[in-house]
Design a protein around this motif. Structure first.
Motif, PDB file in Angstrom:
ATOM      1  N   VAL A 265      64.046  59.667  95.011  1.00 32.57           N
ATOM      2  CA  VAL A 265      64.810  59.216  96.172  1.00 32.57           C
ATOM      3  C   VAL A 265      65.005  60.419  97.086  1.00 32.57           C
ATOM      4  CG1 VAL A 265      66.027  57.412  94.891  1.00 32.57           C
ATOM      5  CG2 VAL A 265      67.072  59.669  95.093  1.00 32.57           C
ATOM      6  N   ASP A 266      65.223  60.132  98.356  1.00 32.16           N
ATOM      7  CA  ASP A 266      65.482  61.218  99.293  1.00 32.16           C
ATOM      8  C   ASP A 266      66.782  61.924  98.911  1.00 32.16           C
ATOM      9  OD1 ASP A 266      63.231  60.501 100.638  1.00 32.16           O
ATOM     10  OD2 ASP A 266      64.253  59.616 102.370  1.00 32.16           O
ATOM     11  N   SER A 267      66.875  63.203  99.281  1.00 32.72           N
ATOM     12  CA  SER A 267      68.082  63.957  98.974  1.00 32.72           C
ATOM     13  C   SER A 267      68.452  64.850 100.149  1.00 32.72           C
ATOM     14  CB  SER A 267      67.909  64.795  97.702  1.00 32.72           C
ATOM     15  OG  SER A 267      66.872  65.747  97.864  1.00 32.72           O
ATOM     16  N   ILE A 268      69.739  65.140 100.258  1.00 31.84           N
ATOM     17  CA  ILE A 268      70.265  66.073 101.260  1.00 31.84           C
ATOM     18  C   ILE A 268      71.133  67.086 100.522  1.00 31.84           C
ATOM     19  CG2 ILE A 268      71.644  66.382 103.343  1.00 31.84           C
ATOM     20  CD1 ILE A 268      71.221  63.446 103.976  1.00 31.84           C
ATOM     21  N   GLU A 269      70.864  68.358 100.752  1.00 27.69           N
ATOM     22  CA  GLU A 269      71.681  69.407 100.149  1.00 27.69           C
ATOM     23  C   GLU A 269      72.738  69.867 101.142  1.00 27.69           C
ATOM     24  OE1 GLU A 269      71.364  73.810  97.988  1.00 27.69           O
ATOM     25  OE2 GLU A 269      69.552  72.828  98.748  1.00 27.69           O
ATOM     26  N   LEU A 270      73.967  70.054 100.645  1.00 26.35           N
ATOM     27  CA  LEU A 270      75.069  70.551 101.446  1.00 26.35           C
ATOM     28  C   LEU A 270      75.537  71.898 100.901  1.00 26.35           C
ATOM     29  CD1 LEU A 270      77.247  67.282 101.550  1.00 26.35           C
ATOM     30  CD2 LEU A 270      75.317  67.879 103.036  1.00 26.35           C
ATOM     31  N   PHE A 271      76.207  72.665 101.741  1.00 25.33           N
ATOM     32  CA  PHE A 271      76.827  73.928 101.321  1.00 25.33           C
ATOM     33  C   PHE A 271      78.309  73.844 101.661  1.00 25.33           C
ATOM     34  CE2 PHE A 271      76.486  78.883 101.794  1.00 25.33           C
ATOM     35  CZ  PHE A 271      77.379  79.027 100.743  1.00 25.33           C
ATOM     36  N   PRO A 272      79.075  73.088 100.856  1.00 24.26           N
ATOM     37  CA  PRO A 272      80.507  72.984 101.113  1.00 24.26           C
ATOM     38  C   PRO A 272      81.277  73.987 100.265  1.00 24.26           C
ATOM     39  CG  PRO A 272      79.865  71.333  99.513  1.00 24.26           C
ATOM     40  CD  PRO A 272      78.640  72.193  99.772  1.00 24.26           C
ATOM     41  N   ALA A 273      82.405  74.408 100.764  1.00 27.23           N
ATOM     42  CA  ALA A 273      83.323  75.259 100.015  1.00 27.23           C
ATOM     43  C   ALA A 273      84.723  74.970 100.510  1.00 27.23           C
ATOM     44  CB  ALA A 273      82.986  76.742 100.220  1.00 27.23           C
ATOM     45  N   SER A 274      85.717  75.289  99.698  1.00 32.27           N
ATOM     46  CA  SER A 274      87.094  75.111 100.156  1.00 32.27           C
ATOM     47  C   SER A 274      87.346  75.932 101.418  1.00 32.27           C
ATOM     48  CB  SER A 274      88.071  75.538  99.064  1.00 32.27           C
ATOM     49  OG  SER A 274      87.940  74.719  97.918  1.00 32.27           O
ATOM     50  N   GLU A 275      86.630  77.038 101.553  1.00 32.77           N
ATOM     51  CA  GLU A 275      86.827  77.934 102.703  1.00 32.77           C
ATOM     52  C   GLU A 275      86.134  77.421 103.967  1.00 32.77           C
ATOM     53  OE1 GLU A 275      87.228  80.326  98.927  1.00 32.77           O
ATOM     54  OE2 GLU A 275      85.848  78.789  99.676  1.00 32.77           O
ATOM     55  N   GLY A 276      85.267  76.434 103.844  1.00 34.51           N
ATOM     56  CA  GLY A 276      84.599  75.898 105.028  1.00 34.51           C
ATOM     57  C   GLY A 276      83.331  75.176 104.650  1.00 34.51           C
ATOM     58  N   PHE A 277      82.926  74.251 105.505  1.00 36.30           N
ATOM     59  CA  PHE A 277      81.628  73.580 105.338  1.00 36.30           C
ATOM     60  C   PHE A 277      80.616  74.423 106.101  1.00 36.30           C
ATOM     61  CE2 PHE A 277      78.205  70.700 105.851  1.00 36.30           C
ATOM     62  CZ  PHE A 277      78.314  69.732 104.856  1.00 36.30           C
ATOM     63  N   LEU A 278      79.693  75.053 105.379  1.00 40.16           N
ATOM     64  CA  LEU A 278      78.913  76.143 105.962  1.00 40.16           C
ATOM     65  C   LEU A 278      77.522  75.746 106.429  1.00 40.16           C
ATOM     66  CD1 LEU A 278      79.875  78.911 103.372  1.00 40.16           C
ATOM     67  CD2 LEU A 278      81.066  78.237 105.447  1.00 40.16           C
ATOM     68  N   ALA A 279      76.879  74.816 105.745  1.00 37.96           N
ATOM     69  CA  ALA A 279      75.477  74.535 106.075  1.00 37.96           C
ATOM     70  C   ALA A 279      75.060  73.213 105.468  1.00 37.96           C
ATOM     71  CB  ALA A 279      74.570  75.664 105.556  1.00 37.96           C
ATOM     72  N   PHE A 280      73.987  72.635 106.012  1.00 40.21           N
ATOM     73  CA  PHE A 280      73.396  71.444 105.407  1.00 40.21           C
ATOM     74  C   PHE A 280      71.895  71.426 105.661  1.00 40.21           C
ATOM     75  CE2 PHE A 280      74.930  69.832 109.610  1.00 40.21           C
ATOM     76  CZ  PHE A 280      73.715  69.388 110.154  1.00 40.21           C
ATOM     77  N   GLN A 281      71.207  70.630 104.882  1.00 43.77           N
ATOM     78  CA  GLN A 281      69.750  70.506 104.977  1.00 43.77           C
ATOM     79  C   GLN A 281      69.431  69.604 106.169  1.00 43.77           C
ATOM     80  OE1 GLN A 281      68.033  68.910 101.445  1.00 43.77           O
ATOM     81  NE2 GLN A 281      65.934  68.920 102.214  1.00 43.77           N
ATOM     82  N   ASP A 282      68.782  70.163 107.175  1.00 41.08           N
ATOM     83  CA  ASP A 282      68.500  69.397 108.390  1.00 41.08           C
ATOM     84  C   ASP A 282      67.031  69.037 108.527  1.00 41.08           C
ATOM     85  OD1 ASP A 282      67.804  72.142 108.863  1.00 41.08           O
ATOM     86  OD2 ASP A 282      67.825  71.762 111.024  1.00 41.08           O
ATOM     87  N   THR A 283      66.200  69.531 107.624  1.00 41.23           N
ATOM     88  CA  THR A 283      64.772  69.205 107.648  1.00 41.23           C
ATOM     89  C   THR A 283      64.320  68.905 106.224  1.00 41.23           C
ATOM     90  OG1 THR A 283      63.895  71.428 107.217  1.00 41.23           O
ATOM     91  CG2 THR A 283      64.486  70.907 109.500  1.00 41.23           C
ATOM     92  N   ALA A 284      63.086  68.461 106.101  1.00 43.57           N
ATOM     93  CA  ALA A 284      62.529  68.229 104.771  1.00 43.57           C
ATOM     94  C   ALA A 284      62.112  69.541 104.115  1.00 43.57           C
ATOM     95  CB  ALA A 284      61.330  67.288 104.861  1.00 43.57           C
ATOM     96  N   GLY A 285      62.041  70.618 104.878  1.00 43.16           N
ATOM     97  CA  GLY A 285      61.617  71.905 104.355  1.00 43.16           C
ATOM     98  C   GLY A 285      62.737  72.669 103.692  1.00 43.16           C
ATOM     99  N   PRO A 286      62.447  73.889 103.268  1.00 49.70           N
ATOM    100  CA  PRO A 286      63.467  74.687 102.570  1.00 49.70           C
ATOM    101  C   PRO A 286      64.530  75.212 103.519  1.00 49.70           C
ATOM    102  CG  PRO A 286      61.471  75.984 102.916  1.00 49.70           C
ATOM    103  CD  PRO A 286      61.156  74.598 103.381  1.00 49.70           C
ATOM    104  N   GLY A 287      65.692  75.454 102.958  1.00 56.39           N
ATOM    105  CA  GLY A 287      66.755  76.096 103.713  1.00 56.39           C
ATOM    106  C   GLY A 287      67.748  75.127 104.308  1.00 56.39           C
ATOM    107  N   LEU A 288      68.975  75.624 104.471  1.00 59.52           N
ATOM    108  CA  LEU A 288      70.077  74.852 105.023  1.00 59.52           C
ATOM    109  C   LEU A 288      70.479  75.448 106.365  1.00 59.52           C
ATOM    110  CD1 LEU A 288      72.315  74.615 101.807  1.00 59.52           C
ATOM    111  CD2 LEU A 288      70.357  73.194 102.460  1.00 59.52           C
TER     112      LEU A 288
END
Length: 497
Positions: A265-288
């Motif tokens: 299934v498709d997936s989306i990676e997030l970079f959340p933290a209590s200190e802030g929501f920092l990044a998310f996966q915006d493409t099918a490629g690597p990196g947030l």
């Protein structure tokens, strides 16, 4: 196509366009955020203590405000917790996000009226970017599940306090609340195993289309479903289209999770933290995609220099590709030169995309090798590709220090297998070879026979769950560290019944 699905597409296009505007000038975007933060911070106790009136540039800020972690900033956080206003940010925070600390017990991270939108909009925009990129929006018409902490909040110093995921639950947009599972009552259950039983009961008859959570805990949920029904997840939820996750690297869990589902299934990676929501996966490629326009000013310290007294503090215009940086935040939550503890590596500079490579304090350097989380995760993934029968539930790596002068010390990999390798010795050798290729210091130690090849210890089924339960950290956002510089985690795992 349902109404929510149809309406999401023009909104997704609008949000994507707005993001593209600030991405054209990342340095200018961060400069604007910096100026706004300093202007607001001047009226606070922290701002007065650190001469914010004299700060014009990031260089001034680096000179006047040292990098500190939660423990070093505890005197300010404690004043906030006691109910004092205008300490780190004007007024009082709306919430305190309670999270596990390292040396000081629980941490209480302020969430302000200015910073809350960062957490809410970041997750929303991640989904809308996916809709814009793929054209897939059907998942919005089905049931959406977010495995989270309890939304029940306590009062600390007159401030609502709880787990970040529980706090965010109170801000789920009304148009999604009807779709949201589990129910509020179930989310309030503290015991993870009891909560999981209720989640299974509530979701089993529903049309689940999106499931979100930390991979090992989602795997437990899927295992319960399969055990109860005897069917793969794809047959239980035929319209399950999207998996959203964050907090840990997905790769060690991917094969087993998709096998349990019965299809990718498709997936989306997030970079959340209590200190802030920092990044998310915006493409099918690597990196947030690093969120540079969300009330957070970033500084980056080369990881190998982090513990040096005069380590450089780089801004977004000074970072380079494929280098490890410790992440430092200043934000509209009232965090100032705050060491998050995570390390990142840039895989793109236009726009700025990162991978989360590990924790600055979670490394293995008992013998001078400085192995980081990304290296062991990549090593395991490579070994699993060579041994396709292998499925891993969880793992961690620790030093095994020999007390026998005739026997070198070694790394110990403690692995809970869902399916073990046919040849354990060959699998261990593949792990060793992979880590030697990735870390020259580790290779040198083995070449010089200062270290022996790694020891692979297979743990019984459920060992990691029992260990986390013994610590009172089963479920939710809790994670076992991939690497330790001592035997605390390893001995705890080996000691559980």
């Amino acid at each position: 196509m349902g109404l929510k699905s149809a309406l999401s597409r023009p909104l997704a296009a609008y949000v994507h366009h707005r993001y593209q505007q600030w991405q054209k000038d990342p340095v200018g975007t961060q400069q604007r955020v910096f100026r706004q933060l300093i202007e607001k911070g001047r009226t606070t106790a922290f701002g007065r203590d650190h001469s914010f009136q004299d700060i014009r540039t990031p260089a001034d800020f680096a000179r006047l405000v040292p990098v500190r972690d939660y423990e070093a900033l505890a005197p300010y956080f404690n004043r906030v917790k006691a109910g004092e206003a205008d300490v780190l940010w004007p007024g009082k925070p709306l919430y305190l996000a309670k999270t596990s600390g390292t040396t000081s017990g629980a941490k209480y991270i302020p969430l302000t009226a200015d910073s809350i939108p960062n957490h809410i909009n970041g997750a929303r925009d991640a989904l809308l970017h996916y809709v814009h990129r793929t054209g897939k929006s059907r998942f919005l018409d089905g049931k959406l599940m977010f495995l989270s902490g309890s939304p029940e909040l306590e009062q600390v110093g007159g401030i609502h306090t709880g787990r970040l995921s529980g706090i965010v639950n109170h801000h789920v947009p009304a148009y999604l609340r009807r779709n949201q599972l589990p129910t509020y009552t179930t989310n309030c259950i503290e015991d993870w195993e009891t909560k999981l039983d209720h989640i299974v009961e509530e979701t089993l008859p529903e049309n689940m289309t999106l499931i979100s959570g930390i991979p090992p805990w989602v795997q437990m949920y899927f295992d319960k479903l399969v055990q109860l029904t005897g069917k793969p997840v794809k047959d239980i939820f035929p319209h399950f289209d999207l998996f959203v996750y964050g907090g840990v690297n997905f790769e060690p869990y991917r094969a087993k999770l998709f096998e349990t589902i019965g299809r990718p299934v498709d997936s989306i990676e997030l970079f959340p933290a209590s200190e802030g929501f920092l990044a998310f996966q915006d493409t099918a490629g690597p990196g947030l995609l690093l969120l540079l326009n969300a009330g957070i000013f970033y500084e980056f310290i080369p990881a190998e220099q982090f513990f040096e007294p005069d380590a450089p503090r780089l801004t977004i215009g000074e970072v380079e590709l494929d280098k490890q940086y410790a992440l430092v935040l200043s934000s509209n939550a009232g965090l100032w030169a705050y060491s998050l503890g995570d390390t990142v590596r840039f895989v793109s500079l236009a726009p700025h995309r990162v991978v989360v490579s590990g924790r600055i304090k979670h490394f293995l350097s008992a013998f001078g090798e400085h192995v980081i989380g990304e290296e062991v995760e990549q090593t395991l993934r490579e070994a699993m590709s060579q041994f396709p029968e292998v499925e891993v539930v969880e793992f961690t790596v620790a030093p095994h220090v020999s007390t026998d002068p005739n026997e070198p010390s070694q790394h110990e990999w403690l692995v809970e297998f869902a399916r073990p390798p046919h040849d354990t010795a060959a699998f261990a050798a593949a792990l060793d070879a992979g880590l030697r290729r990735r870390n020259v210091y580790y290779d040198d130690l083995l070449t010089g026979t200062i270290l022996a090849p790694l020891r692979l210890t297979s743990l019984p089924a459920g060992a990691f769950q029992r260990y986390m339960k013994s610590l009172g950290k089963l479920g939710g956002q809790n994670k076992v560290p991939r690497l330790s510089n001592d035997r605390t985690v390893a001995d705890g795992l080996l000691g559980v019944d």
